[in-house]
Design an enzyme around this catalytic site. Sequence first.
Site, PDB file in Angstrom:
ATOM      1  CE  LYS A   1      68.781  -5.586  -3.875  1.00  0.00           C
ATOM      2  NZ  LYS A   1      70.115  -6.025  -3.411  1.00  0.00           N
ATOM      3  CG  ASN A   2      68.906  -8.655  -0.952  1.00  0.00           C
ATOM      4  OD1 ASN A   2      69.328  -8.386  -2.090  1.00  0.00           O
ATOM      5  ND2 ASN A   2      69.045  -7.836   0.060  1.00  0.00           N
TER       6      ASN A   2
ATOM      7  NE  ARG B   1      80.550  -6.239  -2.373  1.00  0.00           N
ATOM      8  CZ  ARG B   1      80.237  -7.311  -1.667  1.00  0.00           C
ATOM      9  NH1 ARG B   1      78.978  -7.635  -1.508  1.00  0.00           N
ATOM     10  NH2 ARG B   1      81.152  -8.062  -1.146  1.00  0.00           N
TER      11      ARG B   1
ATOM     12  CB  CYS C   1      79.796  -1.483  -2.641  1.00  0.00           C
ATOM     13  SG  CYS C   1      78.977  -1.762  -1.077  1.00  0.00           S
TER      14      CYS C   1
ATOM     15  N   PRO D   1      84.081  -7.747   2.530  1.00  0.00           N
ATOM     16  CG  PRO D   1      84.953  -8.372   4.608  1.00  0.00           C
ATOM     17  CD  PRO D   1      84.151  -7.291   3.924  1.00  0.00           C
ATOM     18  CB  VAL D   2      83.865 -12.803  -0.202  1.00  0.00           C
ATOM     19  CG1 VAL D   2      82.784 -11.891  -0.745  1.00  0.00           C
ATOM     20  CG2 VAL D   2      85.140 -12.693  -1.032  1.00  0.00           C
ATOM     21  CG  ASP D   3      86.867 -12.709   5.565  1.00  0.00           C
ATOM     22  OD1 ASP D   3      85.962 -11.934   5.207  1.00  0.00           O
ATOM     23  OD2 ASP D   3      87.102 -12.944   6.763  1.00  0.00           O
ATOM     24  CG  LEU D   4      83.534 -14.636   7.346  1.00  0.00           C
ATOM     25  CD1 LEU D   4      82.343 -14.149   8.156  1.00  0.00           C
ATOM     26  CD2 LEU D   4      84.593 -15.247   8.268  1.00  0.00           C
TER      27      LEU D   4
ATOM     28  CG  ASP E   1      69.437  -4.168   3.421  1.00  0.00           C
ATOM     29  OD1 ASP E   1      69.251  -5.264   2.861  1.00  0.00           O
ATOM     30  OD2 ASP E   1      70.571  -3.704   3.635  1.00  0.00           O
TER      31      ASP E   1
ATOM     32  CB  ILE F   1      75.334  -4.567   9.426  1.00  0.00           C
ATOM     33  CG1 ILE F   1      74.230  -5.051  10.366  1.00  0.00           C
ATOM     34  CG2 ILE F   1      75.714  -5.626   8.388  1.00  0.00           C
ATOM     35  CD1 ILE F   1      74.503  -6.368  11.058  1.00  0.00           C
TER      36      ILE F   1
HETATM   37  C1  EPZ Z   1      73.388  -9.172   2.267  1.00  0.00           C
HETATM   38  O1  EPZ Z   1      74.676  -8.700   1.934  1.00  0.00           O
HETATM   39  C2  EPZ Z   1      72.411  -8.336   1.472  1.00  0.00           C
HETATM   40  N1  EPZ Z   1      72.656  -8.535   0.039  1.00  0.00           N
HETATM   41  C3  EPZ Z   1      72.591  -6.861   1.839  1.00  0.00           C
HETATM   42  O2  EPZ Z   1      71.599  -6.118   1.134  1.00  0.00           O
HETATM   43  C4  EPZ Z   1      72.334  -6.716   3.341  1.00  0.00           C
HETATM   44  O3  EPZ Z   1      72.552  -5.365   3.705  1.00  0.00           O
HETATM   45  C5  EPZ Z   1      73.285  -7.626   4.116  1.00  0.00           C
HETATM   46  O4  EPZ Z   1      73.126  -8.990   3.663  1.00  0.00           O
HETATM   47  C6  EPZ Z   1      73.025  -7.593   5.615  1.00  0.00           C
HETATM   48  O5  EPZ Z   1      71.706  -7.982   5.875  1.00  0.00           O
HETATM   49  C7  EPZ Z   1      72.157  -9.656  -0.562  1.00  0.00           C
HETATM   50  O6  EPZ Z   1      71.534 -10.496   0.070  1.00  0.00           O
HETATM   51  C8  EPZ Z   1      72.409  -9.796  -2.027  1.00  0.00           C
HETATM   52  P1  EPZ Z   1      76.753  -9.968   5.027  1.00  0.00           P
HETATM   53  P2  EPZ Z   1      75.972  -9.560   2.373  1.00  0.00           P
HETATM   54  O7  EPZ Z   1      77.706 -10.954   4.466  1.00  0.00           O
HETATM   55  O8  EPZ Z   1      75.641 -10.989   2.432  1.00  0.00           O
HETATM   56  C9  EPZ Z   1      80.893  -8.974   7.133  1.00  0.00           C
HETATM   57  C10 EPZ Z   1      70.785  -4.380  -0.176  1.00  0.00           C
HETATM   58  O9  EPZ Z   1      70.665  -3.189   0.097  1.00  0.00           O
HETATM   59  N2  EPZ Z   1      81.454 -10.080   6.329  1.00  0.00           N
HETATM   60  O10 EPZ Z   1      75.601 -10.457   5.831  1.00  0.00           O
HETATM   61  O11 EPZ Z   1      77.109  -9.109   1.532  1.00  0.00           O
HETATM   62  C11 EPZ Z   1      80.470  -7.798   6.268  1.00  0.00           C
HETATM   63  O12 EPZ Z   1      81.569  -6.947   6.018  1.00  0.00           O
HETATM   64  C12 EPZ Z   1      72.043  -5.122   0.204  1.00  0.00           C
HETATM   65  O13 EPZ Z   1      69.898  -5.081  -0.739  1.00  0.00           O
HETATM   66  C13 EPZ Z   1      82.787 -10.423   6.488  1.00  0.00           C
HETATM   67  O14 EPZ Z   1      83.505  -9.822   7.277  1.00  0.00           O
HETATM   68  O15 EPZ Z   1      76.212  -9.044   3.856  1.00  0.00           O
HETATM   69  C14 EPZ Z   1      79.405  -7.140   7.107  1.00  0.00           C
HETATM   70  O16 EPZ Z   1      80.044  -6.307   8.060  1.00  0.00           O
HETATM   71  C15 EPZ Z   1      73.088  -4.174   0.767  1.00  0.00           C
HETATM   72  N3  EPZ Z   1      83.300 -11.453   5.752  1.00  0.00           N
HETATM   73  C16 EPZ Z   1      78.750  -8.308   7.850  1.00  0.00           C
HETATM   74  O17 EPZ Z   1      79.673  -9.408   7.737  1.00  0.00           O
HETATM   75  C17 EPZ Z   1      82.533 -12.153   4.852  1.00  0.00           C
HETATM   76  O18 EPZ Z   1      83.053 -13.100   4.218  1.00  0.00           O
HETATM   77  C18 EPZ Z   1      77.431  -8.754   7.260  1.00  0.00           C
HETATM   78  O19 EPZ Z   1      77.599  -8.904   5.869  1.00  0.00           O
HETATM   79  C19 EPZ Z   1      81.183 -11.777   4.695  1.00  0.00           C
HETATM   80  C20 EPZ Z   1      80.656 -10.750   5.446  1.00  0.00           C
END
Ligand code: EPZ
Length: 421
Positions: free
Chosen positions: A22-23, A93, A117, A123-126, A308, A330
């Site tokens: 999926k990812n 998302r 969620c 967040p998506v600030d980065l 995950d 995480i």
């Molecule tokens: C991806 O989510 C996966 N989703 C998630 O899988 C997975 O749990 C996650 O990566 C971690 O491995 C997809 O790939 C579609 P992150 P993502 O950005 O990219 C913080 C599932 O069950 N952060 O790596 O959204 C965030 O809050 C899903 O299949 C910021 O602060 O996760 C988190 O604490 C759930 N600012 C950490 O980084 C940002 O702009 C990691 O998040 C982006 C992230």
Amino acid sequence: MDKLIIAGGKPLKGEVIISGAKNAALPIMAATLLASDNVTISNVPHLKDVTTMMELLGQLGAQLVVDEKMNVQVDANHVNELVAPYELVKTMRASILVLGPMLARFGKADVSLPGGCAIGTRPVDLHLKALKAMGADIVVKNGYIKAQCKRGRLLGKTLVFDTVTVTGTENIMMAAALAEGKTILKNAAREPEVVDLANFLIQMGAKITGAGTHTIEIDGVESLAGGSYSVMPDRIEAGTYLTAGALTRGQVTVKQVKPDNLLSMLCKFEEAGAAITLGEDWVTLDMHGARPEAVSISTAPYPAFPTDMQAQFMALNAVADGASSVTENIFENRFMHVQELQRMGAQIRLNGNTAMITGVERLTGAPVMATDLRASAGLILAGLAADGETHVERIYHVDRGYERIEEKFSMLGADIKRRSE
Ligand code: EPZ
């Protein structure tokens, strides 16, 4: 709403074929927006999130043809609606993944802010900080990210992510593929799904090196061609079925996998007393009928233990021999399966982002509620190991990430049925 009814207590035995990831499928489908010709993607899992991404691409004006084997052909040359609406984004998302490609290819994008969620604020600030550094004008208004690139083309930059972000790395890698000049991503995510996306982009003509390491270099090109690509196998789905074999004291083989992507989990299964056999594209886990030993885990970005898989290992530890700790590093709220497991008799104590677990010989079946995708998986696993019947409600969560889950578990001898309420 559908529920799953599980009569537990039996060791699972048999083989299961793992679907496409999926990812990996989600960012790869978003990346089709970058292509000037048709793209065909195969091994796409038949999941709610994937159909939502297809719906989103269709709403943008891309033309999609899907065959009975879920091979998806995308033609993004008629994209004419540069808006990803709240109605769709709020259900998935990962829709944020169209932001980078839309900006890079069409110079404009209005994407609804994905809300938080169940597992965190997400967040998506980065993502936005990096795109601004590449020359995008971005304002967030009325719940939408309104982005445009006035100079017509994004500019390659050297960027350092404050935290490792999987979709952040993917979004910027896609944006950089068509940017002017070189982009260097430091502290990039190393997940296999990032590598799969990079391989897809490279096949379309992108110039990318270093995917799978902390530093990814992208030399922007004028345009990307079409082509065809097969999505990598889902390592989290594979880990989930192997965990089912471990906690039911059975023997499970997962087929059509990449064992290299599973190593952090395989080490933990061996710590739990499982015998692991590796083939080229299969893995067998055999407990020889023994109860698993408790194994402590601490989630971290790849190649460490994946967040995950945290809920699934919590279920394993709930019935394992001994005490263990599960630390979630995480996401800030990824323990909602705990109170549901406690209702099944699990001995778990929470202390901030760490759960202390004392394994019990047997859980007892109970009605439980799924709250998010991987929590649902953990509850299903617990039901498979428990004595008696477990009803897992709100399984629309699990259908987002697991293809035909009751069918696949039935292939392993599980007594599991779906009932529509
Ligand atoms: C991806 O989510 C996966 N989703 C998630 O899988 C997975 O749990 C996650 O990566 C971690 O491995 C997809 O790939 C579609 P992150 P993502 O950005 O990219 C913080 C599932 O069950 N952060 O790596 O959204 C965030 O809050 C899903 O299949 C910021 O602060 O996760 C988190 O604490 C759930 N600012 C950490 O980084 C940002 O702009 C990691 O998040 C982006 C992230």
